[in-house]
Structures are given as C-alpha cells and as structure tokens.
Scaffold this motif. Structure first.
Motif, PDB file in Angstrom:
ATOM      1  N   UNK A  11      14.918 -14.025   2.679  1.00 42.27           N
ATOM      2  CA  UNK A  11      13.976 -14.662   3.600  1.00 42.27           C
ATOM      3  C   UNK A  11      12.527 -14.409   3.199  1.00 42.27           C
ATOM      4  N   UNK A  12      11.677 -15.362   3.505  1.00 41.90           N
ATOM      5  CA  UNK A  12      10.242 -15.156   3.369  1.00 41.90           C
ATOM      6  C   UNK A  12       9.795 -14.140   4.428  1.00 41.90           C
ATOM      7  N   UNK A  13       8.575 -13.660   4.307  1.00 43.06           N
ATOM      8  CA  UNK A  13       8.072 -12.664   5.252  1.00 43.06           C
ATOM      9  C   UNK A  13       7.995 -13.191   6.685  1.00 43.06           C
ATOM     10  N   UNK A  14       7.939 -14.521   6.833  1.00 42.82           N
ATOM     11  CA  UNK A  14       7.907 -15.093   8.182  1.00 42.82           C
ATOM     12  C   UNK A  14       9.317 -15.412   8.702  1.00 42.82           C
ATOM     13  N   UNK A  15      10.336 -14.843   8.040  1.00 41.80           N
ATOM     14  CA  UNK A  15      11.745 -14.966   8.448  1.00 41.80           C
ATOM     15  C   UNK A  15      12.296 -16.382   8.297  1.00 41.80           C
ATOM     16  N   UNK A 248      16.954   1.021 -10.226  1.00 46.47           N
ATOM     17  CA  UNK A 248      18.397   1.245 -10.098  1.00 46.47           C
ATOM     18  C   UNK A 248      19.217  -0.032 -10.156  1.00 46.47           C
ATOM     19  N   UNK A 249      18.562  -1.185 -10.153  1.00 45.08           N
ATOM     20  CA  UNK A 249      19.269  -2.452 -10.260  1.00 45.08           C
ATOM     21  C   UNK A 249      19.390  -2.854 -11.723  1.00 45.08           C
ATOM     22  N   UNK A 250      20.352  -3.739 -12.008  1.00 43.53           N
ATOM     23  CA  UNK A 250      20.523  -4.204 -13.371  1.00 43.53           C
ATOM     24  C   UNK A 250      19.401  -5.101 -13.836  1.00 43.53           C
ATOM     25  N   UNK A 251      18.797  -5.841 -12.892  1.00 40.34           N
ATOM     26  CA  UNK A 251      17.740  -6.795 -13.226  1.00 40.34           C
ATOM     27  C   UNK A 251      16.710  -6.806 -12.097  1.00 40.34           C
ATOM     28  N   UNK A 252      15.571  -7.429 -12.371  1.00 39.48           N
ATOM     29  CA  UNK A 252      14.540  -7.664 -11.363  1.00 39.48           C
ATOM     30  C   UNK A 252      14.234  -9.157 -11.371  1.00 39.48           C
ATOM     31  N   UNK A 253      14.162  -9.756 -10.195  1.00 40.31           N
ATOM     32  CA  UNK A 253      13.893 -11.191 -10.124  1.00 40.31           C
ATOM     33  C   UNK A 253      12.493 -11.502 -10.633  1.00 40.31           C
ATOM     34  N   UNK A 254      12.328 -12.698 -11.186  1.00 38.03           N
ATOM     35  CA  UNK A 254      11.023 -13.112 -11.699  1.00 38.03           C
ATOM     36  C   UNK A 254      10.069 -13.471 -10.570  1.00 38.03           C
ATOM     37  N   UNK A 255      10.640 -13.807  -9.396  1.00 41.58           N
ATOM     38  CA  UNK A 255       9.821 -14.212  -8.247  1.00 41.58           C
ATOM     39  C   UNK A 255      10.149 -13.321  -7.053  1.00 41.58           C
ATOM     40  N   UNK A 256       9.183 -13.180  -6.151  1.00 43.69           N
ATOM     41  CA  UNK A 256       9.416 -12.350  -4.970  1.00 43.69           C
ATOM     42  C   UNK A 256      10.090 -13.166  -3.869  1.00 43.69           C
ATOM     43  N   UNK A 257      10.302 -12.520  -2.726  1.00 42.79           N
ATOM     44  CA  UNK A 257      11.012 -13.184  -1.628  1.00 42.79           C
ATOM     45  C   UNK A 257      10.240 -14.363  -1.053  1.00 42.79           C
ATOM     46  N   UNK A 258       8.917 -14.312  -1.122  1.00 40.81           N
ATOM     47  CA  UNK A 258       8.114 -15.402  -0.577  1.00 40.81           C
ATOM     48  C   UNK A 258       8.070 -16.631  -1.485  1.00 40.81           C
ATOM     49  N   UNK A 259       8.614 -16.492  -2.684  1.00 37.13           N
ATOM     50  CA  UNK A 259       8.638 -17.611  -3.628  1.00 37.13           C
ATOM     51  C   UNK A 259      10.077 -17.916  -4.049  1.00 37.13           C
ATOM     52  N   UNK A 260      10.998 -17.767  -3.100  1.00 38.59           N
ATOM     53  CA  UNK A 260      12.399 -18.162  -3.289  1.00 38.59           C
ATOM     54  C   UNK A 260      13.046 -17.464  -4.483  1.00 38.59           C
ATOM     55  N   UNK A 261      12.759 -16.169  -4.618  1.00 38.83           N
ATOM     56  CA  UNK A 261      13.275 -15.415  -5.764  1.00 38.83           C
ATOM     57  C   UNK A 261      14.781 -15.438  -5.890  1.00 38.83           C
TER      58      UNK A 261
END
Length: 274
Positions: A11-15, A248-261
């Motif tokens: 979810x985006x920060x505004x849920x 601790x994760x295998x990967x990190x997303x290229x985009x954050x939660x606010x940009x539909x990561x």
C-alpha cells in the motif's frame, strides 16, 4: 505463490494502491496459476475490504499470522489462552500508563475491541486497520464477558516518547512462553500465540496449495516480515524498508511502496520467467 505485506509494502502511505495496475497484474497471476496472498498485521475484515473484487481468488494471512483465510473460508486460528491474555493486560498495567499507550486493541478473528474512552482520533486510526471495532466498558473484563469467543491478537500502539526496544526487552521477560511479541511498524507491537506468525501462515498455505519453496516470492518492510522473507531466496525488502530488513532479504525492490514497488517487481518477475 506471491505473498506481500500491506502497510509500508504493497500500500501507499495513504493506504491506497494502484487499482488499475493491480487488476492487470492479478489477471497475469491467474493466467500463470500463481496464488496471491495478502499478509498483514491488520484484521481479516480490513483485508477483505481492501481486496473485495478479488476476495474469492486470494488467500489472507491476518493479524500477523494468527488468522488465515482462503477467500471467505477460515482455515486456521491461533488463539491466546485466557490466562495468557490476562497476564498481558496485567503486565501492561504494571509498566505503562495511559500517557504511554495511544491504542490498545484486543482482537478476535472478526471483531476487535477497544476501551470506550478511546479518543476519536485514535479510534479512527484503529478502524482503518481493524474495520470491525467495538468499544467496551473495560478491556480487562473482556475475557470473562465473552467466555466463548476466541481472542487472537493484542495490539499496542505506543506514544512517541516510548522506546520500543526497551518495550520488547521488558515484555520478553514477563510474557508467558506461549506468546510472541513482534514489531509491526508505526510504533506498534503485536502480541499473540507463538505459532501465529506470517511465516507459519504462509507455510500452511504453501502445503495446502502444494507450492515448492523455490516457487514462493515474498515482500515486506518490517520486523514482522522477516520470518516470511527468510522462507525463500526470492524475497524482496522494500526500497523504503529499514536497512536491517534490506540486509536480510534476498533482494531490494527498485521502487518504494509509494511508487508501486511490489506490483512493478511482480511484472518484472513475470517478464523474466516467460
């Protein structure tokens, strides 16, 4: 199978989330016979509302793994025994006062309970995450007033001045061995049965749907997601996650939660596995 945390992850920060993009991705997942699982500290009624158009085609791990559904069907609960519930309330009363706790919520699989004197601001926040909220005169009497009801999770949102690392250290000393405390972000700790974790919930669904370890992809951003992230090498911490989670994760997303990561990463995974 793809399992994702919600707040701070999907979810985006505004849920909210990108409804149009999700509809497109969900159709692709169904085409490839990939199950989509929402895994959250929130209650099942909230998750069912968020994904109402897809309710019967999804699985849900709610309350950090204490309640598991396949669509509308309840598969498993991990209730807290009444003596353990009473012990938690006693510990909270002993170490913390009203100035230390913004929101105290005791939840069953469907209904969550709060003190009737909770102010409207905090009540509105609770309703965002728990959906079906019932104020009661005294949370301490809840267990005797509802002897036949299962209670699966206690949520405590602490005031900003409270040091959460000290909270965990204190409660770990006094909680019954049958219980576990996990940080869910947003200054909130969740206490429940030690078996009621996102990892165990996902393992139950994995067995039910006969999904191999290397066929699971997980997304998360916080401490309560670590068990789920550790289940597979195809785990993704959000770009916006704390450094400890990303390490601790295998990967990190290229985009954050606010940009539909999450959704953009799923699209990349599907594209690369054609």
């Amino acid at each position: 199978m793809i399992a994702t945390d919600l707040d701070g992850t999907f979810l985006h920060d505004d849920h909210t989330y990108n409804q149009r993009l999700f509809a497109k991705v969900f159709r692709q997942l169904q085409k490839h016979h990939i199950y989509f699982v929402a895994a959250s500290g929130s209650s099942y009624p909230r998750l069912a509302r968020e994904f109402a158009p897809y309710l019967d085609q999804m699985a849900f791990i709610s309350q950090n793994g204490s309640v598991i559904h396949q669509g509308r069907q309840l598969l498993q609960t991990y209730p807290i025994q009444a003596p353990a519930l009473a012990r938690v309330m006693h510990i909270l009363d002993r170490f913390y006062g009203p100035q230390d706790i913004n929101q105290l919520v005791v939840s069953g699989p469907q209904t969550s309970y709060v003190d009737q004197h909770m102010d409207q601001h905090n009540l509105a926040i609770v309703k965002t995450f728990y959906e079906r909220v019932q104020p009661v005169a005294d949370l301490r009497q809840l267990f005797s007033d509802h002897p036949q009801e299962e209670f699966t999770k206690i949520s405590i949102n602490f005031a900003d001045h409270v040091d959460l690392s000290r909270v965990a250290a204190t409660l770990d000393q006094y909680l019954p061995a049958s219980l576990i405390i996990e940080n869910s972000g947003f200054n909130t700790d969740l206490i429940g049965d030690a078996h009621g974790t996102k990892r165990n919930g996902l393992a139950l669904l994995q067995e039910k749907f006969n999904v191999a370890d290397n066929e699971i992809v997980t997304f998360g951003d916080n401490e309560n997601d670590l068990g789920m992230l550790a289940m597979t090498s195809q785990s993704y911490a959000m770009q916006n996650a704390h450094q400890v989670i990303r390490m601790q994760a295998g990967h990190v997303t290229a985009r954050d939660n606010n940009h539909d990561g999450v959704l953009k990463t799923i699209q990349e995974i599907l594209k690369n596995n054609k």
